[in-house]
Design a protein around this motif. Structure first.
Motif, PDB file in Angstrom:
ATOM      1  N   HIS A   1     -43.621 -21.556 -29.607  1.00  0.00           N
ATOM      2  CA  HIS A   1     -42.505 -22.382 -30.064  1.00  0.00           C
ATOM      3  C   HIS A   1     -42.658 -22.682 -31.554  1.00  0.00           C
ATOM      4  CE1 HIS A   1     -41.988 -22.902 -25.768  1.00  0.00           C
ATOM      5  NE2 HIS A   1     -40.855 -23.552 -25.966  1.00  0.00           N
ATOM      6  N   ILE A   2     -41.556 -23.062 -32.199  1.00  0.00           N
ATOM      7  CA  ILE A   2     -41.596 -23.498 -33.602  1.00  0.00           C
ATOM      8  C   ILE A   2     -40.977 -24.881 -33.690  1.00  0.00           C
ATOM      9  CG2 ILE A   2     -40.719 -23.083 -35.940  1.00  0.00           C
ATOM     10  CD1 ILE A   2     -40.761 -20.081 -35.294  1.00  0.00           C
ATOM     11  N   LEU A   3     -41.763 -25.824 -34.187  1.00  0.00           N
ATOM     12  CA  LEU A   3     -41.291 -27.191 -34.404  1.00  0.00           C
ATOM     13  C   LEU A   3     -40.854 -27.317 -35.860  1.00  0.00           C
ATOM     14  CD1 LEU A   3     -41.041 -30.182 -33.368  1.00  0.00           C
ATOM     15  CD2 LEU A   3     -43.396 -30.499 -34.175  1.00  0.00           C
TER      16      LEU A   3
ATOM     17  N   PHE B   1     -33.109 -19.764 -37.246  1.00  0.00           N
ATOM     18  CA  PHE B   1     -32.063 -19.597 -36.249  1.00  0.00           C
ATOM     19  C   PHE B   1     -31.262 -18.305 -36.408  1.00  0.00           C
ATOM     20  CE2 PHE B   1     -32.476 -24.230 -35.414  1.00  0.00           C
ATOM     21  CZ  PHE B   1     -32.553 -24.175 -34.028  1.00  0.00           C
ATOM     22  N   ASN B   2     -31.405 -17.623 -37.559  1.00  0.00           N
ATOM     23  CA  ASN B   2     -30.540 -16.471 -37.814  1.00  0.00           C
ATOM     24  C   ASN B   2     -31.238 -15.148 -38.105  1.00  0.00           C
ATOM     25  OD1 ASN B   2     -27.649 -17.622 -37.849  1.00  0.00           O
ATOM     26  ND2 ASN B   2     -28.758 -19.052 -39.174  1.00  0.00           N
ATOM     27  N   HIS B   3     -32.517 -15.168 -38.479  1.00  0.00           N
ATOM     28  CA  HIS B   3     -33.156 -13.903 -38.819  1.00  0.00           C
ATOM     29  C   HIS B   3     -33.584 -13.153 -37.551  1.00  0.00           C
ATOM     30  CE1 HIS B   3     -35.623 -10.853 -40.680  1.00  0.00           C
ATOM     31  NE2 HIS B   3     -35.042 -11.167 -41.823  1.00  0.00           N
TER      32      HIS B   3
ATOM     33  N   TYR C   1     -36.881 -15.951 -29.938  1.00  0.00           N
ATOM     34  CA  TYR C   1     -37.512 -17.275 -29.890  1.00  0.00           C
ATOM     35  C   TYR C   1     -36.535 -18.404 -30.243  1.00  0.00           C
ATOM     36  CZ  TYR C   1     -41.793 -14.576 -29.617  1.00  0.00           C
ATOM     37  OH  TYR C   1     -42.775 -13.699 -29.222  1.00  0.00           O
ATOM     38  N   ARG C   2     -35.248 -18.076 -30.328  1.00  0.00           N
ATOM     39  CA  ARG C   2     -34.289 -19.104 -30.765  1.00  0.00           C
ATOM     40  C   ARG C   2     -34.228 -20.279 -29.803  1.00  0.00           C
ATOM     41  NH1 ARG C   2     -30.070 -14.659 -33.106  1.00  0.00           N
ATOM     42  NH2 ARG C   2     -31.313 -14.204 -34.970  1.00  0.00           N
ATOM     43  N   ASP C   3     -34.434 -20.023 -28.525  1.00  0.00           N
ATOM     44  CA  ASP C   3     -34.467 -21.128 -27.566  1.00  0.00           C
ATOM     45  C   ASP C   3     -35.773 -21.910 -27.647  1.00  0.00           C
ATOM     46  OD1 ASP C   3     -31.961 -20.457 -26.650  1.00  0.00           O
ATOM     47  OD2 ASP C   3     -32.695 -19.263 -24.955  1.00  0.00           O
TER      48      ASP C   3
ATOM     49  N   ALA D   1     -41.316 -40.192 -35.518  1.00  0.00           N
ATOM     50  CA  ALA D   1     -41.341 -38.732 -35.379  1.00  0.00           C
ATOM     51  C   ALA D   1     -42.418 -38.307 -34.389  1.00  0.00           C
ATOM     52  CB  ALA D   1     -41.575 -38.083 -36.734  1.00  0.00           C
ATOM     53  N   ALA D   2     -43.583 -38.950 -34.468  1.00  0.00           N
ATOM     54  CA  ALA D   2     -44.659 -38.643 -33.518  1.00  0.00           C
ATOM     55  C   ALA D   2     -44.205 -38.939 -32.097  1.00  0.00           C
ATOM     56  CB  ALA D   2     -45.907 -39.451 -33.869  1.00  0.00           C
ATOM     57  N   HIS D   3     -43.551 -40.082 -31.916  1.00  0.00           N
ATOM     58  CA  HIS D   3     -43.051 -40.491 -30.608  1.00  0.00           C
ATOM     59  C   HIS D   3     -42.078 -39.454 -30.038  1.00  0.00           C
ATOM     60  CE1 HIS D   3     -40.513 -43.614 -28.169  1.00  0.00           C
ATOM     61  NE2 HIS D   3     -41.232 -42.846 -27.388  1.00  0.00           N
ATOM     62  N   HIS D   4     -41.082 -39.065 -30.833  1.00  0.00           N
ATOM     63  CA  HIS D   4     -40.092 -38.084 -30.382  1.00  0.00           C
ATOM     64  C   HIS D   4     -40.733 -36.726 -30.113  1.00  0.00           C
ATOM     65  CE1 HIS D   4     -36.315 -40.272 -30.636  1.00  0.00           C
ATOM     66  NE2 HIS D   4     -36.735 -40.823 -31.761  1.00  0.00           N
ATOM     67  N   SER D   5     -41.668 -36.328 -30.965  1.00  0.00           N
ATOM     68  CA  SER D   5     -42.332 -35.032 -30.791  1.00  0.00           C
ATOM     69  C   SER D   5     -43.099 -34.989 -29.479  1.00  0.00           C
ATOM     70  CB  SER D   5     -43.280 -34.756 -31.962  1.00  0.00           C
ATOM     71  OG  SER D   5     -42.576 -34.709 -33.182  1.00  0.00           O
ATOM     72  N   ILE D   6     -43.822 -36.056 -29.184  1.00  0.00           N
ATOM     73  CA  ILE D   6     -44.589 -36.110 -27.935  1.00  0.00           C
ATOM     74  C   ILE D   6     -43.661 -35.984 -26.734  1.00  0.00           C
ATOM     75  CG2 ILE D   6     -46.017 -37.605 -26.471  1.00  0.00           C
ATOM     76  CD1 ILE D   6     -47.187 -38.770 -29.105  1.00  0.00           C
ATOM     77  N   LYS D   7     -42.562 -36.721 -26.758  1.00  0.00           N
ATOM     78  CA  LYS D   7     -41.620 -36.673 -25.634  1.00  0.00           C
ATOM     79  C   LYS D   7     -41.069 -35.261 -25.436  1.00  0.00           C
ATOM     80  CE  LYS D   7     -38.618 -39.882 -24.841  1.00  0.00           C
ATOM     81  NZ  LYS D   7     -37.498 -40.852 -25.006  1.00  0.00           N
ATOM     82  N   ILE D   8     -40.636 -34.639 -26.514  1.00  0.00           N
ATOM     83  CA  ILE D   8     -40.027 -33.307 -26.414  1.00  0.00           C
ATOM     84  C   ILE D   8     -41.051 -32.266 -25.971  1.00  0.00           C
ATOM     85  CG2 ILE D   8     -38.965 -31.437 -27.737  1.00  0.00           C
ATOM     86  CD1 ILE D   8     -37.679 -33.616 -29.496  1.00  0.00           C
ATOM     87  N   LEU D   9     -42.232 -32.281 -26.598  1.00  0.00           N
ATOM     88  CA  LEU D   9     -43.245 -31.274 -26.293  1.00  0.00           C
ATOM     89  C   LEU D   9     -43.775 -31.413 -24.874  1.00  0.00           C
ATOM     90  CD1 LEU D   9     -45.087 -31.395 -29.728  1.00  0.00           C
ATOM     91  CD2 LEU D   9     -43.706 -29.497 -28.876  1.00  0.00           C
ATOM     92  N   PHE D  10     -43.873 -32.638 -24.384  1.00  0.00           N
ATOM     93  CA  PHE D  10     -44.300 -32.838 -22.998  1.00  0.00           C
ATOM     94  C   PHE D  10     -43.194 -32.453 -22.012  1.00  0.00           C
ATOM     95  CE2 PHE D  10     -47.887 -36.209 -23.661  1.00  0.00           C
ATOM     96  CZ  PHE D  10     -48.739 -35.191 -24.055  1.00  0.00           C
ATOM     97  N   GLU D  11     -41.956 -32.804 -22.339  1.00  0.00           N
ATOM     98  CA  GLU D  11     -40.836 -32.443 -21.452  1.00  0.00           C
ATOM     99  C   GLU D  11     -40.715 -30.930 -21.302  1.00  0.00           C
ATOM    100  OE1 GLU D  11     -37.442 -34.305 -23.160  1.00  0.00           O
ATOM    101  OE2 GLU D  11     -37.986 -36.320 -22.463  1.00  0.00           O
ATOM    102  N   LYS D  12     -40.969 -30.200 -22.380  1.00  0.00           N
ATOM    103  CA  LYS D  12     -40.888 -28.740 -22.355  1.00  0.00           C
ATOM    104  C   LYS D  12     -42.183 -28.097 -21.860  1.00  0.00           C
ATOM    105  CE  LYS D  12     -37.419 -28.272 -26.037  1.00  0.00           C
ATOM    106  NZ  LYS D  12     -36.439 -27.473 -25.269  1.00  0.00           N
ATOM    107  N   LYS D  13     -43.198 -28.925 -21.589  1.00  0.00           N
ATOM    108  CA  LYS D  13     -44.497 -28.469 -21.072  1.00  0.00           C
ATOM    109  C   LYS D  13     -45.145 -27.429 -21.993  1.00  0.00           C
ATOM    110  CE  LYS D  13     -43.324 -29.515 -16.286  1.00  0.00           C
ATOM    111  NZ  LYS D  13     -43.225 -29.032 -14.879  1.00  0.00           N
TER     112      LYS D  13
END
Length: 484
Positions: free
Chosen positions: A184-186, A207-209, A215-217, A267-279
């Motif tokens: 993934h790319i953050l 998103f375009n190259h 890996y766009r998703d 930002a740390a809070h949001h990153s943790i939530k997203i990265l954990f949700e996506k496993k």
């Protein structure tokens, strides 16, 4: 659009054999930073472009090519070094540019997506809106070729004409535009206005190259807080800002996120939530360091050298954090751990968010990573301290990026040649050092092959590069590393 197709993206450590990375060669915009605007553009000083480019950064490019794209450079060094024969080998947009698929130049990728008229129109409008350009300027930009326009978006100038808008001199620090976490790319959310255009250009590239098509998703954007635009000026702690220098993938299951001058708690809070949700990872450790320009990102105070070896600033060691060098009065006053200066390290587990672990020092955390994530024995974990942990050399050399090293593979790192005391500490631990000019000659003569280099710090010229306030960890965004 370029014929380049999707290439594998996978990074799950800081030290696996580097195979592909994103870089940006110093461009003409660096040579247009003026003293009155230097700090607004996040530079401490103005730098000499031809030195930083031709006598310093170009060595970095050569070294990367020998390690990552051997056939592109072997047997050609003398020609490359002769300005009469091949002076444009290092300049994106020139026919002679190396255009490696492994040492990937951001400006080339930008030019390639701008060949699509729809993307060109959208991105030109977006840049002109950010930079408050007039309608005539926007139309003028639309008339440029994709190669010319990519150069303008980065340097701020049309060749032979005046500057249209500010350059983005920090674009050489490609680590900060995003970070590869497994496959993934953050994407970043820059803290400073001077880096807004960087983030926009990077977003369009990812998103375009075509090389990122599969890996766009897997590209992650951190959302802003609801109604964040209503926050007062003194509400910076509530803003969502994140830069790649504060994110490290230390194993396939474990990510570090720094909270610093440039990356916020939100930002740390949001990153943790997203990265954990996506496993994507199983555990994330937040490393809060003092919000000081001296440090900026966590990769300015520590980086990894080997599975069991780290380089770090002694201020965050176990000894310093416990105040073992302090007298009783100093400890009582808690002078070294005032609220704004205190180190805080918290580890979260995806399976149980309430099961947090706290570490008292950076040394303790890094030891835990080497032992529990990378399988080292505790007694084997070793530390190299900035400036050999001697004042004032520790602080001086950390400022010139003694802790900001890029690992080409386990035990082989790139650093500046000016940090003498730190180099002493490397040698005490059994590492060799070699000047880049000597190493390149050994590679070119085939007296040594890149894969044969072990336990070595490669020393790079740094008179001007170090004044830009970033080391080789900053000047790299790995896209592919071997598993360790």
């Amino acid at each position: 659009m370029s014929k380049k197709t999707t290439q594998k993206i996978q990074v799950n450590s800081e030290i696996g054999r580097l195979r592909k990375l994103l870089v940006h060669s110093p461009d003409s915009g660096l040579g247009k930073v003026v003293p009155s605007k230097a700090q607004d553009w996040l530079f401490e000083d103005i730098v000499h472009l031809e030195t930083i480019r031709g006598k310093e950064y170009d060595y970095y490019t050569k070294l990367l090519l020998y390690f990552l794209d051997y056939d592109k450079i072997i047997g050609k060094l003398s020609k490359i070094d002769d300005p009469k024969q091949n002076r444009n080998f290092f300049k994106p947009g020139k026919p002679e540019f190396h255009n490696s698929e492994y040492v990937v130049e951001l400006q080339t990728l930008l030019a390639e997506i701008l060949a699509d008229s729809n993307i060109k129109n959208q991105l030109t409008a977006s840049v002109c809106a950010i930079e408050n350009c007039n309608y005539a300027t926007q139309n003028r930009l639309q008339e440029l070729s994709s190669t010319q326009l990519a150069n303008v978006f980065i340097s701020g100038s049309i060749k032979e004409e005046a500057m249209i808008f500010a350059p983005i001199p920090n674009f050489i620090f490609t680590r900060d535009i995003g970070i590869t976490i497994n496959n993934h790319i953050l994407l970043n959310k820059p803290a400073k206005k001077a880096r807004t255009r960087e983030a926009l250009l990077a977003k369009y590239i990812f998103f375009n190259h075509p090389i990122f098509k599969d890996y766009r998703d897997n590209i992650i954007e951190i959302p802003d807080l609801s109604l964040s635009f209503l926050l007062p000026k003194d509400g910076d702690d509530k803003k969502v800002t994140l830069e790649g220098g504060d994110v490290m993938i230390v194993s396939k299951d474990h990510l570090l996120i720094g909270v610093s001058e440039r990356t916020s708690w939100e930002a740390a809070h949001h990153s943790i939530k997203i990265l954990f949700e996506k496993k994507i990872v199983k555990k994330i450790t937040v490393v809060k360091i003092p919000k000081k320009r001296d440090y900026m990102h966590i990769d300015t105070v520590f980086t990894q050298v080997k599975k069991n070896v780290w380089v770090m600033l002694g201020n965050f060691s176990r000894k310093a954090q416990k105040g073992l060098d302090s007298d009783p009065i100093e400890q009582g006053l808690d002078y070294t751990n005032r609220k704004e200066d205190k180190l805080k390290i918290i580890q979260f587990n995806r399976k149980n968010l309430n099961d947090t672990i706290h570490f008292d020092s950076l040394e303790e955390l890094l030891t835990d990573i080497s032992v529990n994530d990378l399988g080292c024995k505790k007694e084997e974990v070793k530390f190299i301290f900035s400036g050999n942990n001697e004042f004032p050399f520790d602080a001086r050399e950390q400022w010139t990026d003694s802790c900001n090293l890029l690992a080409l593979k386990d035990g082989v790192v790139i650093g500046y040649d000016r940090n003498d005391k730190t180099l002493e500490a490397f040698k005490k631990l059994g590492f060799q050092s070699i000047e880049i000019t000597d190493l390149l000659q050994k590679f070119e003569s085939k007296a040594l092959k890149p894969d044969d280099v072990k336990d070595t710090i490669i020393l790079m010229p740094s008179a001007e590069l170090s004044r830009a306030r970033g080391g080789f960890h900053c000047m790299s965004m790995p896209l592919l590393r071997d598993d360790i």
